[in-house]
Design a protein around this motif. Sequence first.
Motif, PDB file in Angstrom:
ATOM      1  N   HIS A 139       0.804  -1.215   0.000  1.00 52.70           N
ATOM      2  CA  HIS A 139       0.000   0.000   0.000  1.00 52.70           C
ATOM      3  C   HIS A 139       0.842   1.274   0.000  1.00 52.70           C
ATOM      4  CE1 HIS A 139      -3.307  -2.610   0.382  1.00 52.70           C
ATOM      5  NE2 HIS A 139      -4.130  -1.806   1.020  1.00 52.70           N
ATOM      6  N   THR A 140       2.133   1.184  -0.287  1.00 55.37           N
ATOM      7  CA  THR A 140       2.919   2.398  -0.442  1.00 55.37           C
ATOM      8  C   THR A 140       2.610   3.026  -1.798  1.00 55.37           C
ATOM      9  OG1 THR A 140       4.830   1.356  -1.535  1.00 55.37           O
ATOM     10  CG2 THR A 140       4.794   1.346   0.893  1.00 55.37           C
ATOM     11  N   SER A 141       2.951   4.296  -1.942  1.00 55.57           N
ATOM     12  CA  SER A 141       2.698   4.992  -3.199  1.00 55.57           C
ATOM     13  C   SER A 141       3.442   4.333  -4.363  1.00 55.57           C
ATOM     14  CB  SER A 141       3.120   6.460  -3.072  1.00 55.57           C
ATOM     15  OG  SER A 141       2.957   7.145  -4.290  1.00 55.57           O
ATOM     16  N   GLN A 142       4.701   4.015  -4.147  1.00 51.04           N
ATOM     17  CA  GLN A 142       5.521   3.441  -5.213  1.00 51.04           C
ATOM     18  C   GLN A 142       5.010   2.061  -5.644  1.00 51.04           C
ATOM     19  OE1 GLN A 142       9.670   3.079  -4.223  1.00 51.04           O
ATOM     20  NE2 GLN A 142      10.259   2.335  -6.244  1.00 51.04           N
ATOM     21  N   ILE A 143       4.701   1.201  -4.665  1.00 50.26           N
ATOM     22  CA  ILE A 143       4.221  -0.146  -4.998  1.00 50.26           C
ATOM     23  C   ILE A 143       2.860  -0.072  -5.683  1.00 50.26           C
ATOM     24  CG2 ILE A 143       3.455  -2.352  -4.039  1.00 50.26           C
ATOM     25  CD1 ILE A 143       5.535  -1.990  -1.835  1.00 50.26           C
ATOM     26  N   THR A 144       1.968   0.779  -5.162  1.00 50.32           N
ATOM     27  CA  THR A 144       0.645   0.912  -5.763  1.00 50.32           C
ATOM     28  C   THR A 144       0.753   1.369  -7.207  1.00 50.32           C
ATOM     29  OG1 THR A 144      -0.370   1.441  -3.621  1.00 50.32           O
ATOM     30  CG2 THR A 144      -1.587   2.061  -5.601  1.00 50.32           C
ATOM     31  N   LYS A 145       1.580   2.380  -7.464  1.00 46.85           N
ATOM     32  CA  LYS A 145       1.753   2.857  -8.836  1.00 46.85           C
ATOM     33  C   LYS A 145       2.243   1.726  -9.735  1.00 46.85           C
ATOM     34  CE  LYS A 145       4.565   5.765 -11.786  1.00 46.85           C
ATOM     35  NZ  LYS A 145       5.792   6.594 -11.882  1.00 46.85           N
ATOM     36  N   HIS A 146       3.224   0.992  -9.274  1.00 49.53           N
ATOM     37  CA  HIS A 146       3.767  -0.117 -10.074  1.00 49.53           C
ATOM     38  C   HIS A 146       2.703  -1.166 -10.355  1.00 49.53           C
ATOM     39  CE1 HIS A 146       5.576  -4.159 -10.442  1.00 49.53           C
ATOM     40  NE2 HIS A 146       6.452  -3.543 -11.208  1.00 49.53           N
ATOM     41  N   ASP A 147       1.954  -1.551  -9.330  1.00 48.95           N
ATOM     42  CA  ASP A 147       0.943  -2.600  -9.498  1.00 48.95           C
ATOM     43  C   ASP A 147      -0.188  -2.148 -10.425  1.00 48.95           C
ATOM     44  OD1 ASP A 147       2.480  -4.114  -7.836  1.00 48.95           O
ATOM     45  OD2 ASP A 147       1.129  -4.021  -6.108  1.00 48.95           O
ATOM     46  N   ILE A 148      -0.557  -0.876 -10.358  1.00 52.33           N
ATOM     47  CA  ILE A 148      -1.579  -0.363 -11.278  1.00 52.33           C
ATOM     48  C   ILE A 148      -1.042  -0.386 -12.709  1.00 52.33           C
ATOM     49  CG2 ILE A 148      -2.944   1.642 -11.959  1.00 52.33           C
ATOM     50  CD1 ILE A 148      -3.054   2.445  -9.015  1.00 52.33           C
ATOM     51  N   MET A 149       0.199   0.005 -12.890  1.00 56.51           N
ATOM     52  CA  MET A 149       0.792  -0.014 -14.234  1.00 56.51           C
ATOM     53  C   MET A 149       0.743  -1.412 -14.829  1.00 56.51           C
ATOM     54  SD  MET A 149       4.120   2.490 -13.842  1.00 56.51           S
ATOM     55  CE  MET A 149       4.733   2.002 -15.452  1.00 56.51           C
ATOM     56  N   ILE A 150       1.115  -2.408 -14.030  1.00 55.10           N
ATOM     57  CA  ILE A 150       1.114  -3.790 -14.514  1.00 55.10           C
ATOM     58  C   ILE A 150      -0.299  -4.240 -14.849  1.00 55.10           C
ATOM     59  CG2 ILE A 150       1.613  -6.190 -13.901  1.00 55.10           C
ATOM     60  CD1 ILE A 150       4.080  -4.403 -14.410  1.00 55.10           C
ATOM     61  N   SER A 151      -1.227  -3.983 -13.948  1.00 59.85           N
ATOM     62  CA  SER A 151      -2.607  -4.452 -14.142  1.00 59.85           C
ATOM     63  C   SER A 151      -3.272  -3.744 -15.312  1.00 59.85           C
ATOM     64  CB  SER A 151      -3.419  -4.262 -12.859  1.00 59.85           C
ATOM     65  OG  SER A 151      -3.435  -2.904 -12.461  1.00 59.85           O
ATOM     66  N   PHE A 152      -3.142  -2.443 -15.366  1.00 61.42           N
ATOM     67  CA  PHE A 152      -3.825  -1.672 -16.403  1.00 61.42           C
ATOM     68  C   PHE A 152      -3.265  -1.982 -17.788  1.00 61.42           C
ATOM     69  CE2 PHE A 152      -4.660   2.152 -18.940  1.00 61.42           C
ATOM     70  CZ  PHE A 152      -6.027   2.306 -18.727  1.00 61.42           C
ATOM     71  N   ASN A 153      -1.971  -2.109 -17.896  1.00 63.97           N
ATOM     72  CA  ASN A 153      -1.347  -2.332 -19.198  1.00 63.97           C
ATOM     73  C   ASN A 153      -1.451  -3.772 -19.680  1.00 63.97           C
ATOM     74  OD1 ASN A 153      -0.532   0.355 -19.613  1.00 63.97           O
ATOM     75  ND2 ASN A 153       1.262   0.059 -18.313  1.00 63.97           N
ATOM     76  N   SER A 154      -1.830  -4.678 -18.786  1.00 63.68           N
ATOM     77  CA  SER A 154      -1.944  -6.085 -19.192  1.00 63.68           C
ATOM     78  C   SER A 154      -3.371  -6.499 -19.500  1.00 63.68           C
ATOM     79  CB  SER A 154      -1.378  -7.000 -18.093  1.00 63.68           C
ATOM     80  OG  SER A 154      -2.172  -6.942 -16.923  1.00 63.68           O
ATOM     81  N   MET A 155      -4.367  -5.736 -19.050  1.00 66.05           N
ATOM     82  CA  MET A 155      -5.747  -6.206 -19.151  1.00 66.05           C
ATOM     83  C   MET A 155      -6.303  -6.048 -20.567  1.00 66.05           C
ATOM     84  SD  MET A 155      -8.165  -3.470 -17.233  1.00 66.05           S
ATOM     85  CE  MET A 155      -8.277  -1.746 -17.728  1.00 66.05           C
ATOM     86  N   CYS A 156      -7.383  -6.766 -20.823  1.00 68.95           N
ATOM     87  CA  CYS A 156      -8.011  -6.756 -22.140  1.00 68.95           C
ATOM     88  C   CYS A 156      -8.823  -5.482 -22.337  1.00 68.95           C
ATOM     89  CB  CYS A 156      -8.905  -7.980 -22.308  1.00 68.95           C
ATOM     90  SG  CYS A 156     -10.405  -7.957 -21.294  1.00 68.95           S
ATOM     91  N   ASP A 157      -9.214  -5.230 -23.575  1.00 69.43           N
ATOM     92  CA  ASP A 157     -10.094  -4.113 -23.880  1.00 69.43           C
ATOM     93  C   ASP A 157     -11.407  -4.278 -23.113  1.00 69.43           C
ATOM     94  OD1 ASP A 157     -11.044  -1.800 -25.224  1.00 69.43           O
ATOM     95  OD2 ASP A 157     -12.091  -3.072 -26.670  1.00 69.43           O
ATOM     96  N   LYS A 158     -11.827  -3.233 -22.425  1.00 72.65           N
ATOM     97  CA  LYS A 158     -13.056  -3.190 -21.624  1.00 72.65           C
ATOM     98  C   LYS A 158     -12.929  -3.934 -20.296  1.00 72.65           C
ATOM     99  CE  LYS A 158     -15.799  -3.023 -25.873  1.00 72.65           C
ATOM    100  NZ  LYS A 158     -16.851  -3.680 -26.680  1.00 72.65           N
ATOM    101  N   GLY A 159     -11.710  -4.404 -19.968  1.00 68.75           N
ATOM    102  CA  GLY A 159     -11.491  -5.041 -18.675  1.00 68.75           C
ATOM    103  C   GLY A 159     -11.533  -4.028 -17.546  1.00 68.75           C
ATOM    104  N   ILE A 160     -11.456  -4.522 -16.322  1.00 68.38           N
ATOM    105  CA  ILE A 160     -11.590  -3.664 -15.139  1.00 68.38           C
ATOM    106  C   ILE A 160     -10.433  -3.889 -14.179  1.00 68.38           C
ATOM    107  CG2 ILE A 160     -12.978  -3.187 -13.075  1.00 68.38           C
ATOM    108  CD1 ILE A 160     -15.446  -3.942 -14.650  1.00 68.38           C
TER     109      ILE A 160
END
Length: 267
Positions: A139-160
């Motif tokens: 839940h640190t700023s750096q880890i959260t940013k990294h995890d969002i980057m991985i999740s958002f950039n890997s998901m399919c079109d219209k994914g959540i």
Amino acid sequence: MTGELYNYVHRGHKHVQGWLSPLAKNLITQLGEIQDSYLDIQGPVCEIGVHHGKSFILLHHLTRPGEKSVAWDLFDRQEENEDFSGCGNKQIFERNLVKHKCRLDDIEVFTENSKNLDVEKVNFLACGNPRFFSVDGGHTSQITKHDIMISFNSMCDKGIVILDDFLNKPWPGVTDGFYRFIYEENNFSRIYLIAIGGNKLFFTNNKEAAKIYQAKLNKRYLGFSNQFVEILGQNVLTIINEQLSIKSKIKYSVLKRSTLKKVDEAS
């Protein structure tokens, strides 16, 4: 809704230790139904930070046979837990998977620090682009940013992407990490907010899909104290787990009808 999903939503989740509010449980279930019924989205589900599996099992039961469910957690490597946010136990997690009738052949569990993940690795292990990606690790700023980057950039079109503890006072790093993802990586034009509810923020990568998700959720929660608020110049649906009184329903009925009409026209 399959029998396993029904049983878990109505009873099973109560027997798994973790943090998943009734509202968050319902929102995730309903978003999964919207994916199936209105968007025809297929693909795996993923979660960083599964603890004992309370939300992961729900996500898994939203998948079809053959769709992977992938979990990452530090588990017994707690010396790497920088902010002590959660303390997952792999043995308990795996027992819960069996207890709640998960399809074990479709599940991959990794004891790993999310810092070691990249988009290619996620998509390879998940055998595709995730349609749900829950972020509930460090839940640190750096880890959260990294995890969002991985999740958002890997998901399919219209994914959540489901971000836990957004705007939660005890964990300001989560909110800061989200905004760092937006500002530092120039993601204003790529991210579309859906809803805030049950201590979670839901967002997608498709503008039209975001409108559909919002419209369907708003109809289902008609009568609750939900409203559209502006974040990052976008309308996001906020839902509070509190049903309005009859007097309040009358007070807001005209506004609600107007809002629903606008959202329906947009979708």
